[in-house]
Structure formats: structure tokens, C-alpha cells
Design a protein around this motif. Structure first.
Motif, PDB file in Angstrom:
ATOM      1  N   ALA A 240     -72.243  35.370  21.342  1.00 15.52           N
ATOM      2  CA  ALA A 240     -72.843  33.958  21.315  1.00 15.52           C
ATOM      3  C   ALA A 240     -74.015  33.876  22.413  1.00 15.52           C
ATOM      4  N   TRP A 241     -73.982  34.515  23.555  1.00 15.43           N
ATOM      5  CA  TRP A 241     -75.213  34.446  24.561  1.00 15.43           C
ATOM      6  C   TRP A 241     -76.073  35.214  24.044  1.00 15.43           C
TER       7      TRP A 241
ATOM      8  N   LYS B  73     -74.511  30.986  31.251  1.00  9.63           N
ATOM      9  CA  LYS B  73     -75.655  31.207  30.766  1.00  9.63           C
ATOM     10  C   LYS B  73     -75.788  30.428  29.267  1.00  9.63           C
ATOM     11  N   ILE B  74     -74.560  30.478  28.735  1.00  2.00           N
ATOM     12  CA  ILE B  74     -74.573  29.643  27.367  1.00  2.00           C
ATOM     13  C   ILE B  74     -74.841  28.309  27.305  1.00  2.00           C
TER      14      ILE B  74
ATOM     15  N   ILE C  50     -69.408  28.109  18.356  1.00  2.00           N
ATOM     16  CA  ILE C  50     -68.177  28.799  18.887  1.00  2.00           C
ATOM     17  C   ILE C  50     -66.974  27.809  18.878  1.00  2.00           C
ATOM     18  N   LEU C  51     -65.966  28.503  18.108  1.00  2.00           N
ATOM     19  CA  LEU C  51     -64.718  27.565  18.211  1.00  2.00           C
ATOM     20  C   LEU C  51     -63.493  28.081  18.927  1.00  2.00           C
ATOM     21  N   GLU C  52     -63.086  27.493  19.823  1.00  2.00           N
ATOM     22  CA  GLU C  52     -61.902  28.115  20.659  1.00  2.00           C
ATOM     23  C   GLU C  52     -60.541  27.212  20.488  1.00  2.00           C
ATOM     24  N   LYS C  53     -59.517  27.772  20.193  1.00  2.00           N
ATOM     25  CA  LYS C  53     -58.521  26.800  19.752  1.00  2.00           C
ATOM     26  C   LYS C  53     -57.871  26.483  21.204  1.00  2.00           C
TER      27      LYS C  53
ATOM     28  N   ILE D  60     -78.083  27.069  27.041  1.00  2.30           N
ATOM     29  CA  ILE D  60     -78.877  27.170  25.907  1.00  2.30           C
ATOM     30  C   ILE D  60     -78.603  26.226  24.799  1.00  2.30           C
ATOM     31  N   GLU D  61     -79.646  25.330  24.490  1.00  6.81           N
ATOM     32  CA  GLU D  61     -78.995  24.368  23.458  1.00  6.81           C
ATOM     33  C   GLU D  61     -78.592  24.819  22.162  1.00  6.81           C
ATOM     34  N   ASN D  62     -79.097  25.819  21.557  1.00  7.86           N
ATOM     35  CA  ASN D  62     -78.767  26.148  20.499  1.00  7.86           C
ATOM     36  C   ASN D  62     -77.493  26.787  20.259  1.00  7.86           C
ATOM     37  N   VAL D  63     -76.499  27.024  21.302  1.00  3.99           N
ATOM     38  CA  VAL D  63     -75.163  27.715  21.379  1.00  3.99           C
ATOM     39  C   VAL D  63     -74.122  26.296  21.563  1.00  3.99           C
TER      40      VAL D  63
END
Ligand SMILES: Cc1cc2nc3c(=O)[nH]c(=O)nc-3n(C[C@H](O)[C@H](O)[C@H](O)COP(=O)(O)OP(=O)(O)OC[C@H]3O[C@@H](n4cnc5c(N)ncnc54)[C@H](O)[C@@H]3O)c2cc1C
Length: 384
Positions: free
Chosen positions: A25-26, A118-119, A37-40, A122-125
Motif C-alpha cells: 500500500a505504501w 508513512k501511509i 486496505i481492509l483489515e479485519k 498519504i491521502e490516497n491510501v
């Protein structure tokens, strides 16, 4: 491509915020790609590997993370002493075995937090926790993903980075082949001792015993124990410290200061061990990454490294695709060609080693210091 304003669009949707998902993702986010990103789980899991071998370090260095990790709590090491039934059978020196000349111990949370921070900048993540996938529908131009919340999103590519029990793998109809071990491993942390400070020591014995001790920062050391299922269960259930310590002292011969710190096995983390492989890594627009595609016995210390290497390779191919140099099919097949065979060979090495404790000869024939230090040289891996 958005004909329906009801759903959000992403270049890539990644299921699973482990090292593979977060790192990819980064890298994608830094290239301006829109990533979900989907995290359960409610939080990112901060428990996991802490050994970075040269193969993984090379990738982290390429993407500018190495110096940052060095400046944090991560430690550089270069030696490993290996014992069978208490007798030293090998002394692996990274300076002699691998041109990088060292490996690192870096607490999993340090690595993950470094990338996660870092992520966040970042706006687009976008990261959604407590979220998974309840439906996937692939169409010609992308993939519709229905989240557990009921929301539907649309992405160009869907990545399953959701670990060994990957749900994305099922949706992609990719079969996984599991080999379970009659072996269980236990993980804990204790204060660093003199023997641990000196060098890493890995002990195995003919009854399936395993002990591995190393520092993870200047204060703490990792204590990994392993036993056959039956013995591990009985040692844990008996709660008798003397029985446990006497058992360890049958084959742990140079680490009394570490063994003496162990009071019980109650607070050790444990998880089932398996080798898992797939015969392909993608189907259409859905690709598997890291532990969703393969799982290796921890005695190799390379599960996290393989995930990092996967990401390092995938970003090369996805970049070419996003720059319109190649088609998606070419990108995903190019990635698979680079990783599948190599990963399976490393997995087979780990499998053979994990099943070799029965005799010193067998163990020594299975332990390869080049592969153990993460050589990816096919001329060596082909001999396994
Ligand atoms: C205690 C421990 C010690 C280890 N030691 C080492 C070591 O020393 N060296 C080494 O190289 N490897 C080691 N490993 C293995 C290493 O941690 C893994 O190989 C590596 O973390 C794989 O990364 P991954 O991102 O592919 O998968 P994972 O780390 O498994 O991450 C998968 C993520 O996906 C999430 N997820 C799962 N299902 C879903 C779903 N349906 N929807 C949304 N999210 C989902 C999970 O919650 C998790 O956050 C160890 C593992 C553990 C647990």
C-alpha cells in the motif's frame, strides 16, 4: 470508469494489513495510486517476525527504509550457532555466506509502525479496520468488492494479503495445499542475557525439541521454544517448571542464563505451523501476496522476508502496468514467473529442514547455510 456514483473507486484494494499489505500500500500510494486496505481486526497486528534476512533487507534498502530501521531499535547480527542434541553442528557466519554480511533483528511492530506512519501521511491510501470482504464480483474492467459493512467498492486490482487462511484465495478459486507439522512453537520475550547478547543460538533435538534465542533490541530477547504437539501440550498443561527446564537442558547447552529466566509456558504465544503452497498466484484481476500465497516453517526465519520480497517484485510489475507499458495479464504473469517457483523452492527447503531433527546427520544434510542466510541462487535452491 465510474458509471455508478454509489461506489468508490480504487486502483488497488488490498485485503489484510500485515507486512505484505501495508508495504505494498505504501509503495503504490507513493506512486499516486488510490489504495484501499481492509483489515479485519480493530488494530494492526503488532506480533510477528523479527528476523530480517539479507533477501528482505535488500528490498527494504531499495525502497529507502534500511537506514531508518537501523536508526530505530533494530540490531545488526552476523552469527548463528546451531546445535543438535546439545552438540554444536554448525556455525553460520553471514560474512562468509552472504555478500551483505549480516542479518537484522527488528521487532515486527517497529517495522510495521515505520511503514504505517508513512501511509498515514498519504491521502490516497485509506485503511479501514474491522472490515473484510463479503462478496467479490470480477467484471472485465475491474472487481466489485462488497465489504462487511454492506458498502460496495470498485477496484482495478484486488490483492489478497490476508494471511495463511486467506478468504480472497477462496474467492479467486486458487487451491492451497497444506502440510501440517506435528510440531508447535511458542514465542515469548525476556530481558537480554550475556549468552544472547554474544550471538544467536538455535538448538534442536532428536525428539522434536527446539529453542532459539536472540536479542530483539538492547533490552529484550526473543525466546522461541518448539516441541512435538503432544510434548508441548503436556509441558504446558503440567505447569511444572522443573520438568520444562530439565527437558530444555537436555539439548540447550550454552544458554543457561536464558533458560533460567523461563518460569512457565503460560504466557507464551503459540500458533499452528504449516507449509502451504499454491500452484498459481493470480486469477484474472485477483492476486495473492505473502502468507496468503505461501507459508513456510519458521525454522528458516524467512516467512516475513518472502512477503517483503513478493512486494518488492510486485511493485516492479504493477508500475509497468500502471505506466501502460504492459497489460495487467502480462504484469501478473511476470510477477508469478519471478516468485512462484523460487518461493516454492524455499518452502521445500524449510519443509525438509523441519522434518530432519531425528538425526544429526539428517539435520546437517538438510541445513544449507547459503539458503538459511537467504540466498536466492537457483543453482543452490535447485539441489534441494
Ligand atoms: C510470532 C511469530 C513469529 C514469526 N517469526 C518469524 C521470523 O522470525 N521470521 C520470518 O521471516 N517470519 C516469521 N513469522 C512469519 C511472518 O510473521 C509472516 O510470514 C509474515 O508476517 C507474513 O506477512 P503477511 O502480511 O503476508 O501476512 P500476515 O502477517 O498474516 O497478515 C495478514 C493480515 O491480514 C488480516 N486478515 C486476515 N484475514 C482477513 C480478512 N478476511 N479480511 C481482512 N483482513 C484479514 C490479518 O488480520 C493480518 O493483519 C512469524 C510469525 C509469527 C506469528
Amino acid at each position: 470508469m465510474n458509471q455508478n456514483p454509489k461506489y468508490k473507486e480504487y486502483d488497488v484494494c488490498i485485503v489484510g494489513a500485515g507486512i505484505a499489505g501495508i508495504f505494498l500500500a505504501w509503495l503504490l500510494g507513493s506512486k499516486g495510486k488510490k489504495v484501499l486496505i481492509l483489515e479485519k481486526n480493530a488494530k494492526i497486528n503488532m506480533n510477528g517476525a523479527d528476523i530480517l534476512k539479507p533477501s528482505g533487507i535488500n528490498v527494504l534498502e531499495k525502497h529507502g527504509l534500511l537506514q531508518e530501521l537501523m536508526n530505530k531499535e533494530c540490531r545488526v547480527r552476523d552469527e548463528l550457532r546451531v546445535f543438535h542434541n546439545g552438540i554444536q553442528v554448525d556455525h553460520i557466519n553471514y560474512k562468509a555466506e552472504n555478500e551483505r554480511g549480516y542479518f537484522m533483528v527488528c521487532p515486527y511492530n517497529v517495522l510495521l509502525e515505520t511503514i504505517y506512519d508513512k501511509i498515514q501521511a498519504i491521502e490516497n491510501v485509506e485503511l479501514l479496520v474491522n472490515q473484510s470482504v463479503s462478496k467479490i464480483k470480477e467484471v472485465e474492467s475491474g472487481v466489485f468488492v462488497t465489504l462487511n459493512s454492506g458498502e460496495e467498492i470498485f477496484c482495478n486490482i484486488l490483492i489478497g494479503a490476508d494471511g495463511t487462511k486467506s478468504i480472497v484465495r477462496e474467492y479467486a478459486d486458487i487451491e492451497a495445499h497444506f502440510d501440517y507439522y506435528d510440531h508447535v512453537m511458542y514465542f515469548n520475550k525476556y530481558p537480554v542475557t550475556a549468552s544472547v547478547e554474544e550471538l544467536n543460538r538455535l538448538y534442536v533435538d532428536e525428539k522434536g525439541g527446539l529453542a532459539y534465542f536472540y536479542p530483539i533490541n538492547n533490552r529484550e530477547s526473543r525466546c522461541v521454544l518448539g516441541f512435538s504437539m503432544e510434548e508441548g501440550k503436556s509441558l504446558r498443561e503440567s505447569g511444572n517448571r522443573d520438568v520444562l527446564i530439565n527437558r530444555l537442558k537436555e539439548f540447550v547447552t550454552e544458554s543457561d542464563d536464558m533458560v533460567d529466566q523461563i518460569t512457565s509456558m503460560d504466557d507464551f504465544l503459540t500458533f499452528p505451523l504449516c507449509k502451504m503452497h499454491t500452484e498459481k498466484y493470480f486469477n484474472g484481476r485477483i492476486l495473492l501476496l505473502g502468507n496468503a500465497a505461501h507459508s513456510i516453517h519458521p525454522i528458516t526465519g524467512q516467512g516475513m522476508n518472502l512477503a517483503i520480497e513478493d512486494v518488492g517484485e510486485l511493485i516492479i510489475w504493477l508500475s509497468k502496468y500502471f505506466e501502460a507499458e504492459i497489460s495487467l495479464e502480462e504484469a501478473l504473469s511476470g510477477y508469478q514467473k519471478q516468485r512462484l517457483e523460487l518461493n516454492n523452492k524455499v518452502l521445500n527447503y524449510g519443509h525438509r529442514l523441519a522434518n530432519s531433527f531425528g538425526s544429526a546427520e539428517n539435520f546437517m544434510n538438510s541445513l544449507n547455510s547459503k539458503i538459511q542466510t537467504s540466498s536466492r541462487d537457483l543453482s543452490i535452491l535447485n539441489k534441494i
